[in-house]
Design a protein around this motif. Structure first.
Motif, PDB file in Angstrom:
ATOM      1  N   ARG A  91     -32.649  23.287  19.714  1.00  0.00           N
ATOM      2  CA  ARG A  91     -32.177  24.400  18.898  1.00  0.00           C
ATOM      3  C   ARG A  91     -33.346  25.359  18.712  1.00  0.00           C
ATOM      4  NH1 ARG A  91     -31.531  24.475  12.862  1.00  0.00           N
ATOM      5  NH2 ARG A  91     -32.759  26.349  13.276  1.00  0.00           N
ATOM      6  N   ARG A  92     -33.046  26.524  18.199  1.00  0.00           N
ATOM      7  CA  ARG A  92     -34.118  27.496  18.030  1.00  0.00           C
ATOM      8  C   ARG A  92     -35.107  26.997  16.995  1.00  0.00           C
ATOM      9  NH1 ARG A  92     -34.547  31.244  13.861  1.00  0.00           N
ATOM     10  NH2 ARG A  92     -32.987  31.096  12.222  1.00  0.00           N
ATOM     11  N   LYS A  93     -36.332  27.399  17.173  1.00  0.00           N
ATOM     12  CA  LYS A  93     -37.350  27.054  16.198  1.00  0.00           C
ATOM     13  C   LYS A  93     -37.115  27.828  14.904  1.00  0.00           C
ATOM     14  CE  LYS A  93     -41.078  26.022  19.478  1.00  0.00           C
ATOM     15  NZ  LYS A  93     -42.485  26.339  19.862  1.00  0.00           N
ATOM     16  N   LEU A  94     -37.566  27.249  13.800  1.00  0.00           N
ATOM     17  CA  LEU A  94     -37.487  27.938  12.522  1.00  0.00           C
ATOM     18  C   LEU A  94     -38.559  29.019  12.476  1.00  0.00           C
ATOM     19  CD1 LEU A  94     -37.033  24.988   9.989  1.00  0.00           C
ATOM     20  CD2 LEU A  94     -35.264  26.371  11.100  1.00  0.00           C
ATOM     21  N   GLY A  95     -38.184  30.193  11.994  1.00  0.00           N
ATOM     22  CA  GLY A  95     -39.124  31.289  11.859  1.00  0.00           C
ATOM     23  C   GLY A  95     -39.875  31.205  10.546  1.00  0.00           C
ATOM     24  N   VAL A  96     -41.190  31.282  10.609  1.00  0.00           N
ATOM     25  CA  VAL A  96     -42.056  31.168   9.437  1.00  0.00           C
ATOM     26  C   VAL A  96     -42.751  32.493   9.178  1.00  0.00           C
ATOM     27  CG1 VAL A  96     -44.047  29.990   8.427  1.00  0.00           C
ATOM     28  CG2 VAL A  96     -42.446  28.715   9.887  1.00  0.00           C
ATOM     29  N   ALA A  97     -42.773  32.904   7.916  1.00  0.00           N
ATOM     30  CA  ALA A  97     -43.547  34.068   7.491  1.00  0.00           C
ATOM     31  C   ALA A  97     -44.677  33.591   6.583  1.00  0.00           C
ATOM     32  CB  ALA A  97     -42.666  35.068   6.755  1.00  0.00           C
ATOM     33  N   GLU A 103     -42.203  28.454  14.303  1.00  0.00           N
ATOM     34  CA  GLU A 103     -43.121  29.414  14.901  1.00  0.00           C
ATOM     35  C   GLU A 103     -43.374  30.572  13.952  1.00  0.00           C
ATOM     36  OE1 GLU A 103     -41.332  30.669  18.518  1.00  0.00           O
ATOM     37  OE2 GLU A 103     -39.683  31.743  17.562  1.00  0.00           O
ATOM     38  N   LEU A 104     -44.521  31.204  14.136  1.00  0.00           N
ATOM     39  CA  LEU A 104     -44.905  32.344  13.309  1.00  0.00           C
ATOM     40  C   LEU A 104     -44.099  33.566  13.724  1.00  0.00           C
ATOM     41  CD1 LEU A 104     -46.710  33.714  11.213  1.00  0.00           C
ATOM     42  CD2 LEU A 104     -48.453  33.977  13.004  1.00  0.00           C
ATOM     43  N   ARG A 105     -43.311  34.109  12.767  1.00  0.00           N
ATOM     44  CA  ARG A 105     -42.513  35.290  13.082  1.00  0.00           C
ATOM     45  C   ARG A 105     -42.757  36.453  12.132  1.00  0.00           C
ATOM     46  NH1 ARG A 105     -37.204  32.474  13.853  1.00  0.00           N
ATOM     47  NH2 ARG A 105     -37.360  31.404  15.862  1.00  0.00           N
ATOM     48  N   GLY A 106     -43.349  36.184  10.963  1.00  0.00           N
ATOM     49  CA  GLY A 106     -43.516  37.261   9.993  1.00  0.00           C
ATOM     50  C   GLY A 106     -44.781  37.117   9.178  1.00  0.00           C
ATOM     51  N   SER A 151     -40.369  44.881  12.193  1.00  0.00           N
ATOM     52  CA  SER A 151     -39.346  44.546  11.203  1.00  0.00           C
ATOM     53  C   SER A 151     -39.652  43.255  10.454  1.00  0.00           C
ATOM     54  CB  SER A 151     -37.980  44.411  11.883  1.00  0.00           C
ATOM     55  OG  SER A 151     -38.025  43.427  12.901  1.00  0.00           O
ATOM     56  N   ASN A 152     -40.666  42.513  10.914  1.00  0.00           N
ATOM     57  CA  ASN A 152     -41.022  41.248  10.260  1.00  0.00           C
ATOM     58  C   ASN A 152     -42.344  41.339   9.503  1.00  0.00           C
ATOM     59  OD1 ASN A 152     -38.743  40.250  11.430  1.00  0.00           O
ATOM     60  ND2 ASN A 152     -39.772  38.895  12.873  1.00  0.00           N
ATOM     61  N   VAL A 153     -42.782  42.572   9.244  1.00  0.00           N
ATOM     62  CA  VAL A 153     -44.003  42.811   8.491  1.00  0.00           C
ATOM     63  C   VAL A 153     -43.635  43.341   7.105  1.00  0.00           C
ATOM     64  CG1 VAL A 153     -46.146  44.134   8.352  1.00  0.00           C
ATOM     65  CG2 VAL A 153     -45.351  43.256  10.566  1.00  0.00           C
ATOM     66  N   TYR A 154     -44.166  42.714   6.073  1.00  0.00           N
ATOM     67  CA  TYR A 154     -43.836  43.086   4.696  1.00  0.00           C
ATOM     68  C   TYR A 154     -45.096  43.231   3.860  1.00  0.00           C
ATOM     69  CZ  TYR A 154     -39.166  41.464   6.000  1.00  0.00           C
ATOM     70  OH  TYR A 154     -37.953  41.291   6.630  1.00  0.00           O
ATOM     71  N   SER A 155     -44.997  44.041   2.836  1.00  0.00           N
ATOM     72  CA  SER A 155     -46.021  44.089   1.798  1.00  0.00           C
ATOM     73  C   SER A 155     -45.550  43.188   0.662  1.00  0.00           C
ATOM     74  CB  SER A 155     -46.198  45.521   1.285  1.00  0.00           C
ATOM     75  OG  SER A 155     -45.032  45.927   0.569  1.00  0.00           O
ATOM     76  N   TYR A 156     -46.417  42.948  -0.304  1.00  0.00           N
ATOM     77  CA  TYR A 156     -46.004  42.143  -1.454  1.00  0.00           C
ATOM     78  C   TYR A 156     -44.886  42.829  -2.234  1.00  0.00           C
ATOM     79  CZ  TYR A 156     -50.191  39.393  -0.530  1.00  0.00           C
ATOM     80  OH  TYR A 156     -51.146  38.607   0.061  1.00  0.00           O
ATOM     81  N   GLU A 157     -44.886  44.161  -2.194  1.00  0.00           N
ATOM     82  CA  GLU A 157     -43.867  44.916  -2.926  1.00  0.00           C
ATOM     83  C   GLU A 157     -42.512  44.891  -2.215  1.00  0.00           C
ATOM     84  OE1 GLU A 157     -47.704  45.670  -4.274  1.00  0.00           O
ATOM     85  OE2 GLU A 157     -46.974  46.099  -2.227  1.00  0.00           O
ATOM     86  N   THR A 158     -42.506  44.735  -0.907  1.00  0.00           N
ATOM     87  CA  THR A 158     -41.236  44.737  -0.153  1.00  0.00           C
ATOM     88  C   THR A 158     -40.803  43.331   0.270  1.00  0.00           C
ATOM     89  OG1 THR A 158     -42.347  45.052   1.992  1.00  0.00           O
ATOM     90  CG2 THR A 158     -41.742  47.035   0.733  1.00  0.00           C
ATOM     91  N   PRO A 188     -32.753  37.632   9.373  1.00  0.00           N
ATOM     92  CA  PRO A 188     -32.396  36.323   9.918  1.00  0.00           C
ATOM     93  C   PRO A 188     -33.488  35.702  10.775  1.00  0.00           C
ATOM     94  CG  PRO A 188     -31.301  38.074  11.137  1.00  0.00           C
ATOM     95  CD  PRO A 188     -31.964  38.728   9.965  1.00  0.00           C
ATOM     96  N   ASP A 189     -34.514  36.462  11.140  1.00  0.00           N
ATOM     97  CA  ASP A 189     -35.624  35.894  11.913  1.00  0.00           C
ATOM     98  C   ASP A 189     -36.432  34.903  11.097  1.00  0.00           C
ATOM     99  OD1 ASP A 189     -35.094  37.212  14.238  1.00  0.00           O
ATOM    100  OD2 ASP A 189     -36.715  38.691  14.055  1.00  0.00           O
ATOM    101  N   ILE A 190     -36.436  35.095   9.781  1.00  0.00           N
ATOM    102  CA  ILE A 190     -37.289  34.294   8.901  1.00  0.00           C
ATOM    103  C   ILE A 190     -36.460  33.231   8.199  1.00  0.00           C
ATOM    104  CG2 ILE A 190     -38.944  34.338   7.005  1.00  0.00           C
ATOM    105  CD1 ILE A 190     -39.787  35.909   9.521  1.00  0.00           C
ATOM    106  N   ASP A 191     -36.842  31.968   8.395  1.00  0.00           N
ATOM    107  CA  ASP A 191     -36.181  30.837   7.735  1.00  0.00           C
ATOM    108  C   ASP A 191     -37.026  30.259   6.610  1.00  0.00           C
ATOM    109  OD1 ASP A 191     -33.870  30.383   9.740  1.00  0.00           O
ATOM    110  OD2 ASP A 191     -35.649  30.350  11.034  1.00  0.00           O
TER     111      ASP A 191
END
Length: 363
Positions: free
Chosen positions: A32-38, A61-64, A85-92, A100-103
């Motif tokens: 199955r697909r790997k879980l996406g980790v941020a 795997e590292l996705r975010g 689309s998988n890059v965030y700041s603490y505010e966002t 859905p990429d991030i589990d």
């Protein structure tokens, strides 16, 4: 007798590893697909340990990334192929709910911020891996546990050593008592740190700085898993070597734990002195790990000559694969939130004991 015991210890170590991981590893659905980790926080631990480890995992795997330092983003994106689309700041960060990429969200910020970002991740419907120590207070830990439960997401605490094979062998010894009853445990963890800068969070009390929060959970947790018991009392004291720098927090903490069986644990932690040993003295022998918490491997031996050889696998990769499989198989992680909370209850008692210069009974 020596030969038989050596064979037993060797068998017990192998059997315990199999028994404790078979639920996670043998039942993993294929494929199955790997879980996406941020990763939340791109400091030295994320950069030097977690991100490289995620390249070695089989089930995640590292996705975010979530960061407050925009200058770090280009390098992380280039090195790990992270989408805009998988890059965030603490505010966002809360917007991760729509991704859905991030589990899984791995919280790797200063201890005082663990609760805040765990709650944001859980309320976004994402599983949470939180670095140790879990939080500043046991009450904060409970809020984290309750929030994750309410959102039906898993909460695992980053005690990498509880996933490490030689450490798991000692945890099995706590149950089987191959050398008889445990009389005393010695657990020490520390490093000789340089002079921190004035704005370093590790010397700020409000941020969770000091030796006990920084390194103290290593000997504390080790004393608990080596005895297999919960302490009933603690006596502690702090020591400051550089008072001008360590004006708010402890530079070293020494504490003794008493257990229901009569066993005692002599523990120490420091950011002034290097120390890295774990030893159990029993009725009929002893065993130890030295080093017991090194990133580069754990090794040890027993009094009858059994060698617990240095492990070569990446500890954080094993930890994250174990925790990913717990999510995939919908079973409890090896180190759930309640384990982190137990340590923090004792940490609070250690500070009370040191402050009042008295023995603190634990309920």
């Amino acid at each position: 007798m020596s030969f038989n015991r050596r064979r037993f210890l060797s068998w017990a170590g192998s059997a315990s590893l199999l028994a404790n991981t078979q639920t996670l590893w043998a039942n993993a659905p294929a494929p199955r697909r790997k879980l996406g980790v941020a990763l939340v926080g791109l400091g030295s631990y994320s950069q030097g340990q977690l991100a490289p480890a995620l390249q070695l995992t089989s089930h995640c795997e590292l996705r975010g990334i979530v960061t407050g330092s925009p200058d770090k983003i280009p390098r992380w994106q280039q090195q790990y192929g992270i989408k805009d689309s998988n890059v965030y700041s603490y505010e966002t960060m809360h917007e991760i709910a729509n991704n859905p990429d991030i589990d899984v969200v791995y919280v790797v910020v200063p201890t005082s911020l663990h609760k805040k970002y765990t709650l944001i991740a859980a309320n976004a419907g994402k599983h949470v891996w939180c670095e140790k120590p879990m939080a500043l207070t046991a009450d904060d830990c409970q809020i984290m546990i309750d929030t994750c439960a309410r959102n039906k997401v898993q909460l695992a605490i980053g005690y990498r050593l509880q996933h490490e094979p030689n450490t798991r062998t000692l945890m099995q010894y706590a149950k089987q008592r191959p050398f008889g009853a445990i009389k005393q445990v010695v657990a020490r963890a520390g490093y000789k740190g340089g002079a921190p800068s004035a704005d370093d969070w590790r010397i700020q009390k409000a941020m969770g700085g000091g030796a006990m929060y920084d390194m103290g959970v290593y000997p504390l947790n080790a004393a608990r898993y080596t005895t297999g018991e919960e302490p009933i009392a603690v006596t502690a004291r702090h020591k400051i070597y550089r008072p001008k720098t360590f004006s708010e927090v402890d530079e070293a903490t020494f504490f003794e734990l008493e257990f229901p069986s009569g066993a005692r644990a002599e523990c120490a932690t420091s950011v002034y002195e290097s120390m890295n040993t774990l030893r159990a003295d029993c009725e009929n022998g002893w065993y130890k790990l030295e080093p017991f918490q090194s990133y580069s491997g754990v090794r040890g031996e027993t009094s009858d000559g059994t060698q617990l050889v240095k492990t070569v696998e990446h500890q954080q990769a094993r930890q994250m694969d174990d925790d990913a499989l717990a999510i995939i198989n919908q079973v409890e992680p090896l180190v759930p939130g309640i384990e982190g909370q137990k340590d923090i209850r004792i940490v609070e008692a250690i500070f009370e004991s040191a402050k009042n210069q008295s023995r603190r009974v634990l309920i």
